[in-house]
Motif scaffolding. Structure first.
Motif, PDB file in Angstrom:
ATOM      1  N   ASP A 301     -78.579  11.263  -6.198  1.00 23.37           N
ATOM      2  CA  ASP A 301     -79.921  11.725  -6.534  1.00 23.37           C
ATOM      3  C   ASP A 301     -80.438  11.057  -7.807  1.00 23.37           C
ATOM      4  O   ASP A 301     -81.619  10.716  -7.930  1.00 23.37           O
ATOM      5  CB  ASP A 301     -79.910  13.245  -6.723  1.00 23.37           C
ATOM      6  CG  ASP A 301     -80.496  13.954  -5.516  1.00 23.37           C
ATOM      7  OD1 ASP A 301     -80.436  13.375  -4.422  1.00 23.37           O
ATOM      8  OD2 ASP A 301     -81.012  15.068  -5.683  1.00 23.37           O
ATOM      9  N   LYS A 305     -83.864   8.859  -7.985  1.00 22.71           N
ATOM     10  CA  LYS A 305     -84.971   9.283  -8.841  1.00 22.71           C
ATOM     11  C   LYS A 305     -85.232   8.354 -10.019  1.00 22.71           C
ATOM     12  O   LYS A 305     -86.315   8.343 -10.581  1.00 22.71           O
ATOM     13  CB  LYS A 305     -84.705  10.699  -9.359  1.00 22.71           C
ATOM     14  CG  LYS A 305     -84.768  11.746  -8.242  1.00 22.71           C
ATOM     15  CD  LYS A 305     -84.342  13.106  -8.752  1.00 22.71           C
ATOM     16  CE  LYS A 305     -84.406  14.126  -7.619  1.00 22.71           C
ATOM     17  NZ  LYS A 305     -83.901  15.442  -8.017  1.00 22.71           N
ATOM     18  N   ASP A 306     -84.218   7.586 -10.393  1.00 23.10           N
ATOM     19  CA  ASP A 306     -84.412   6.688 -11.536  1.00 23.10           C
ATOM     20  C   ASP A 306     -83.641   5.395 -11.297  1.00 23.10           C
ATOM     21  O   ASP A 306     -82.886   4.938 -12.146  1.00 23.10           O
ATOM     22  CB  ASP A 306     -83.936   7.369 -12.817  1.00 23.10           C
ATOM     23  CG  ASP A 306     -84.456   6.681 -14.072  1.00 23.10           C
ATOM     24  OD1 ASP A 306     -85.414   5.906 -13.948  1.00 23.10           O
ATOM     25  OD2 ASP A 306     -83.886   6.907 -15.138  1.00 23.10           O
ATOM     26  N   PRO A 398     -86.137  17.429 -11.478  1.00 20.61           N
ATOM     27  CA  PRO A 398     -86.554  16.092 -11.914  1.00 20.61           C
ATOM     28  C   PRO A 398     -85.478  15.458 -12.791  1.00 20.61           C
ATOM     29  O   PRO A 398     -84.857  16.123 -13.614  1.00 20.61           O
ATOM     30  CB  PRO A 398     -87.841  16.368 -12.707  1.00 20.61           C
ATOM     31  CG  PRO A 398     -88.348  17.655 -12.143  1.00 20.61           C
ATOM     32  CD  PRO A 398     -87.136  18.452 -11.787  1.00 20.61           C
TER      33      PRO A 398
END
Length: 445
Positions: A301, A305-306, A398
């Protein structure tokens, strides 16, 4: 005899590979050197003594070779074989004496039992110290005496005919291969105390009749009591169950079933304990793989996400990926899985920075997940997929670097706490002594 040699060779190679992973080779070399310097003091035929030249030669090999096997030396190997046979004969006389006491309805002397226990545990200690095979008869006698002392078995429940028959058969094999000069006498309805004490003194097993230097190799009395954690653990199998917060879908049915089986049958077959210890080991691996998958999917994840940030800072990713490395290594050593696939491969991925991109990480996670699901089926719990882990709220938050690192550390701390609980609950027994115990079993446990 051939089977024994093969088993010992396989065991020794495995153990020393484990020591390499454990980074404790220097300590083992020191143990080897200590034992070698005592070898001529340990009772045995004179022609099995090492000359000064032979001793220095073996000590030099041990110093230069981290994987030196102490029983590869011919004289030491035969001396240890003969010692095992003599110890087995002594075990037979201890069983004879206990049979005499019980048949004649004499009171079992607790001081005598304590002396027998010390003698038997010293036998086991010397082979634990050198990581050698221990004859089945020694184990049968030792566990019987421990059970009597701990009041886990009544005198009437002892399987004298079975145990003495097994020991006598071993003595016959020892005699056949000239490891005993004569066959032990048959049971007579009299006390064997004088015989036991005389042989124990000759073999330097009796208190006051061996030098203080032997204390180093006789120090593993507690480890030798392999049933202690099974008998004394108040919480029984439940102590090995992971916390619900750590493993929500865990089901204790399997390990409870194994525990109940062993609890009801161990008096008829002491080697039944291996079913329980094997279940504990698999249980620990189940929890370990669960934690690894959770760790890896959280990282996936993070990648998604990054991905730009992580790709541009591979060292930071490696740092996150390696957070559980130390505890995984400790668990591998404790369970003897460090040198076996697939555990070895999972460990090497972390050690050697083999995960270099998202695809590698997904493939790695899939392999760990397969191992987890194999054990899950064995433990009668639902199998897992990626989505079941990714639905965790802590993972879908997030992305934030510090939050990610803290969460991965929390996963590792949970596993560390559970592992420490398992170790404490099995103490003083370890899987090394259990492996030596298992060498006497002819069937897959």
């Amino acid at each position: 005899m051939v089977r024994e040699i093969i088993l010992q060779s396989v065991y020794f190679l495995a153990f020393f590979y484990q020591l390499n992973c454990q980074s404790s080779l220097t300590r083992q070399q020191e143990r080897n050197a200590y034992f070698l310097n005592l070898i001529n003091d340990i009772p045995g035929p004179e022609y099995l003594l090492l000359t000064d030249y032979e001793l220095q030669d073996v000590l030099k090999i041990n110093e230069m070779n981290e994987t030196f096997l102490i029983c590869n030396n011919t004289n030491i190997k035969y001396k240890m074989w003969k010692l095992r046979c003599k110890y087995t004969e002594l075990s037979l006389y201890i069983m004879y004496h206990m049979k005499f006491v019980i048949i004649n309805r004499n009171v079992i002397n607790s001081k005598e039992l304590k002396k027998f226990k010390d003698i038997l545990h010293r036998m086991i200690s010397i082979f634990y110290y050198t990581f050698s095979h221990i004859k089945e008869g020694i184990w049968l006698t030792s566990i019987t005496i421990n059970a009597l002392i701990d009041r886990k078995i009544s005198p009437q429940e002892i399987k004298f005919d079975y145990i003495t028959f097994k020991i006598t058969e071993i003595c016959r094999i020892c005699f056949k291969y000239n490891n005993l000069p004569y066959l032990p006498e048959l049971y007579k309805n009299n006390s064997y105390l004088s015989t036991i004490y005389e042989i124990s003194k000759q073999l330097k097993l009796y208190s006051g009749y061996y030098p203080n230097t032997f204390n180093e190799i006789y120090q593993y009395e507690d480890v030798s009591h392999i049933y202690s954690f099974f008998w004394d653990n108040i919480q029984r199998f439940e102590i090995f169950i992971p916390p619900t917060t750590m493993f929500p879908t865990y089901d204790k049915t399997h390990i409870k079933k194994i525990y109940d089986r062993v609890r009801n049958s161990w008096k008829n077959d002491y080697f039944e304990l291996l079913f329980y210890t094997k279940a504990i080991k698999k249980n620990l691996l189940l929890v370990t793989y669960y934690s690894l998958v959770r760790h890896s999917i959280y990282l996936i994840d993070c990648f998604i996400k990054d991905i730009n940030s992580i790709n541009s800072n591979s060292e930071y990713f490696f740092k996150l990926f390696k957070i559980p490395l130390n505890i995984i290594n400790e668990i591998g050593v404790f369970t003897d899985e460090t040198f076996y696939s697939p555990f070895q491969n999972f460990l090497n991925y972390m050690k050697n920075d083999r995960i270099i991109n998202l695809d590698n990480l997904i493939k790695y996670t899939s392999k760990v997940l397969d191992c987890l699901n194999t054990l899950a089926i064995n433990f009668n719990i639902p199998t897992f997929d990626f989505n079941s882990f990714r639905n965790d709220a802590s993972i879908v938050n997030p992305f934030n670097h510090s939050i990610a690192e803290n969460q991965l550390n929390l996963f590792t701390i949970e596993l560390q706490k559970y592992f420490e609980c398992v170790k404490i609950s099995m103490a003083p027994v370890d899987f090394t002594i259990l492996k030596i115990f298992m060498l006497n079993v002819n069937i897959e446990r």
